[in-house]
Scaffold this motif. Structure first.
Motif, PDB file in Angstrom:
ATOM      1  N   PHE A 213       0.807  -1.209   0.000  1.00 55.35           N
ATOM      2  CA  PHE A 213       0.000   0.000   0.000  1.00 55.35           C
ATOM      3  C   PHE A 213       0.846   1.267   0.000  1.00 55.35           C
ATOM      4  N   ASN A 214       2.140   1.145   0.270  1.00 59.12           N
ATOM      5  CA  ASN A 214       3.017   2.317   0.307  1.00 59.12           C
ATOM      6  C   ASN A 214       3.510   2.729  -1.072  1.00 59.12           C
ATOM      7  N   LYS A 215       3.218   1.920  -2.072  1.00 63.33           N
ATOM      8  CA  LYS A 215       3.676   2.222  -3.430  1.00 63.33           C
ATOM      9  C   LYS A 215       2.489   2.616  -4.307  1.00 63.33           C
ATOM     10  N   THR A 216       2.724   3.593  -5.179  1.00 66.09           N
ATOM     11  CA  THR A 216       1.714   3.964  -6.161  1.00 66.09           C
ATOM     12  C   THR A 216       1.673   2.876  -7.232  1.00 66.09           C
ATOM     13  N   ALA A 217       0.496   2.351  -7.485  1.00 67.40           N
ATOM     14  CA  ALA A 217       0.375   1.250  -8.436  1.00 67.40           C
ATOM     15  C   ALA A 217      -0.896   1.414  -9.261  1.00 67.40           C
ATOM     16  N   ASP A 218      -0.874   0.868 -10.462  1.00 64.18           N
ATOM     17  CA  ASP A 218      -2.047   0.827 -11.327  1.00 64.18           C
ATOM     18  C   ASP A 218      -2.948  -0.292 -10.820  1.00 64.18           C
ATOM     19  N   PHE A 219      -4.086   0.066 -10.238  1.00 62.05           N
ATOM     20  CA  PHE A 219      -4.920  -0.960  -9.623  1.00 62.05           C
ATOM     21  C   PHE A 219      -5.523  -1.901 -10.661  1.00 62.05           C
ATOM     22  N   GLY A 220      -5.704  -1.424 -11.877  1.00 63.92           N
ATOM     23  CA  GLY A 220      -6.189  -2.325 -12.922  1.00 63.92           C
ATOM     24  C   GLY A 220      -5.203  -3.443 -13.205  1.00 63.92           C
ATOM     25  N   VAL A 221      -3.918  -3.106 -13.234  1.00 69.10           N
ATOM     26  CA  VAL A 221      -2.882  -4.117 -13.433  1.00 69.10           C
ATOM     27  C   VAL A 221      -2.856  -5.075 -12.245  1.00 69.10           C
ATOM     28  N   LEU A 222      -2.954  -4.514 -11.042  1.00 70.92           N
ATOM     29  CA  LEU A 222      -2.984  -5.361  -9.847  1.00 70.92           C
ATOM     30  C   LEU A 222      -4.178  -6.308  -9.873  1.00 70.92           C
ATOM     31  N   MET A 223      -5.349  -5.793 -10.239  1.00 71.64           N
ATOM     32  CA  MET A 223      -6.544  -6.634 -10.258  1.00 71.64           C
ATOM     33  C   MET A 223      -6.405  -7.776 -11.253  1.00 71.64           C
ATOM     34  N   ALA A 224      -5.791  -7.511 -12.401  1.00 71.36           N
ATOM     35  CA  ALA A 224      -5.562  -8.580 -13.369  1.00 71.36           C
ATOM     36  C   ALA A 224      -4.701  -9.684 -12.758  1.00 71.36           C
ATOM     37  N   GLY A 225      -3.687  -9.282 -11.976  1.00 76.96           N
ATOM     38  CA  GLY A 225      -2.851 -10.267 -11.302  1.00 76.96           C
ATOM     39  C   GLY A 225      -3.597 -11.018 -10.222  1.00 76.96           C
ATOM     40  N   PHE A 226      -4.480 -10.317  -9.507  1.00 76.62           N
ATOM     41  CA  PHE A 226      -5.269 -10.983  -8.462  1.00 76.62           C
ATOM     42  C   PHE A 226      -6.165 -12.061  -9.063  1.00 76.62           C
ATOM     43  N   LEU A 227      -6.747 -11.755 -10.217  1.00 80.41           N
ATOM     44  CA  LEU A 227      -7.672 -12.695 -10.841  1.00 80.41           C
ATOM     45  C   LEU A 227      -6.953 -13.907 -11.435  1.00 80.41           C
ATOM     46  N   ALA A 228      -5.718 -13.714 -11.862  1.00 77.42           N
ATOM     47  CA  ALA A 228      -4.986 -14.793 -12.521  1.00 77.42           C
ATOM     48  C   ALA A 228      -4.775 -15.970 -11.570  1.00 77.42           C
ATOM     49  N   GLY A 229      -5.310 -17.102 -11.911  1.00 80.93           N
ATOM     50  CA  GLY A 229      -5.117 -18.296 -11.101  1.00 80.93           C
ATOM     51  C   GLY A 229      -6.032 -18.418  -9.897  1.00 80.93           C
ATOM     52  N   LEU A 230      -6.874 -17.413  -9.642  1.00 81.06           N
ATOM     53  CA  LEU A 230      -7.784 -17.518  -8.499  1.00 81.06           C
ATOM     54  C   LEU A 230      -8.844 -18.575  -8.794  1.00 81.06           C
ATOM     55  N   PRO A 231      -9.045 -19.527  -7.885  1.00 83.48           N
ATOM     56  CA  PRO A 231      -9.995 -20.600  -8.181  1.00 83.48           C
ATOM     57  C   PRO A 231     -11.447 -20.149  -8.070  1.00 83.48           C
ATOM     58  N   ASP A 232     -12.334 -20.956  -8.582  1.00 84.29           N
ATOM     59  CA  ASP A 232     -13.767 -20.714  -8.425  1.00 84.29           C
ATOM     60  C   ASP A 232     -14.090 -20.617  -6.933  1.00 84.29           C
ATOM     61  N   GLY A 233     -14.819 -19.588  -6.553  1.00 87.52           N
ATOM     62  CA  GLY A 233     -15.132 -19.381  -5.150  1.00 87.52           C
ATOM     63  C   GLY A 233     -14.084 -18.605  -4.391  1.00 87.52           C
TER      64      GLY A 233
END
Length: 280
Positions: free
Chosen positions: A211-231
């Motif tokens: 949270f201390n770094k400025t980041a593109d949240f859209g890029v972060l969200m794409a990474g969060f979704l990658a590999g996340l299982p159903d549920g």
């Protein structure tokens, strides 16, 4: 929705921390951009009007679960009178709370009583137990806290599921993310204890970042979704910044960036591209 589409939980934490955060979360719920939010009953913005407004947002929008954001860290105050340890009448800061658990300096019964009181406070505000229970700053996974947490949930919200904060990915894929490694380690023990007690939890987790770094949240969200299982569950912290939030939490501009992305047309496009949908 095809058979290959993953249903995920997108949970906005910290409802109750400030009026601006509350308003931002409600706006996203009404637009169908969130399907869960976690309520801090110890926050300064969780009066009857805040509860009523959240219930109305959930009633008019797509299905959204309402959970308890169990809180045991500063700068918030306990519900129970005799809770210890405290610093300046507040819960311990995050680092000191984790250290106390690791060194077994907490009183598990005192922790259980405080968490039970927070569950009861939620039920009094909303007229029912929470749909799920998680922990502010992942405190539910801490040593000495996790057993007390699960006992309080089983007694006070027996039909609720709980949040585990581990991504459950191969170690080699997460060595460059120290926070994620810590959460994975703490969550492994939490999942074992929850399974033994027959308490359901999310099969995967994402949403932790620096949270201390400025980041593109859209890029972060794409990474969060990658590999996340159903549920699986992604935590987020969207909201409008106000003076109350600034006085309580250094996590401000990031909340505005998260809100902006989740409110944008880019977010549903990303869900479609990742073959994901918000769980109903």
């Amino acid at each position: 929705m095809t058979d290959a589409t993953r249903r995920i939980w997108l949970c906005a934490d910290d409802y109750g921390i400030s009026p601006g955060v509350n308003r931002g979360i409600r706006e996203l719920i009404e637009r169908g951009r969130l399907n869960a939010t976690s309520v801090m009953v110890v926050g300064p913005a969780i009066g009857r009007d805040d509860v009523r407004a959240l219930q109305e947002a959930v009633a008019t929008g797509p299905h959204c679960a309402i959970g308890l954001h169990a809180t045991l860290t500063a700068p918030f105050h306990p519900v129970t009178m005799h809770y210890r340890p405290l610093r300046d009448e507040q819960f311990l800061p995050l680092g000191k709370m984790l250290r106390a658990g690791l060194l077994r300096r907490l009183d598990p019964e005192m922790v259980r009583a405080e968490l039970a009181a927070q569950i009861a406070a939620f039920a009094k505000l909303f007229g029912r137990p929470p749909d799920y229970v998680d922990g502010h700053q992942h405190v539910q996974t801490f040593p000495q806290v996790r057993n007390a947490f699960l006992a309080a949930v089983k007694a006070g919200a027996p039909n609720a599921w709980v949040r585990q904060s581990g991504r459950i990915r191969p170690l080699a894929q997460r060595l460059d993310m120290p926070k994620a490694v810590l959460l994975d380690t703490l969550s492994a023990g939490f999942r074992k204890r929850a399974s033994r007690q027959g308490i359901t939890f999310n099969p995967g987790f994402a949403g932790a970042y620096d949270f201390n770094k400025t980041a593109d949240f859209g890029v972060l969200m794409a990474g969060f979704l990658a590999g996340l299982p159903d549920g699986g569950l992604i935590m987020c912290h969207p909201g409008h910044v106000d003076d109350v939030l600034i006085s309580l939490d250094p996590f401000t501009d990031q909340r505005a960036r998260e809100y902006a992305f989740l409110a944008s047309d880019a977010f549903p496009r990303l869900l479609d591209a990742q073959r994901a949908t918000l769980a109903a």
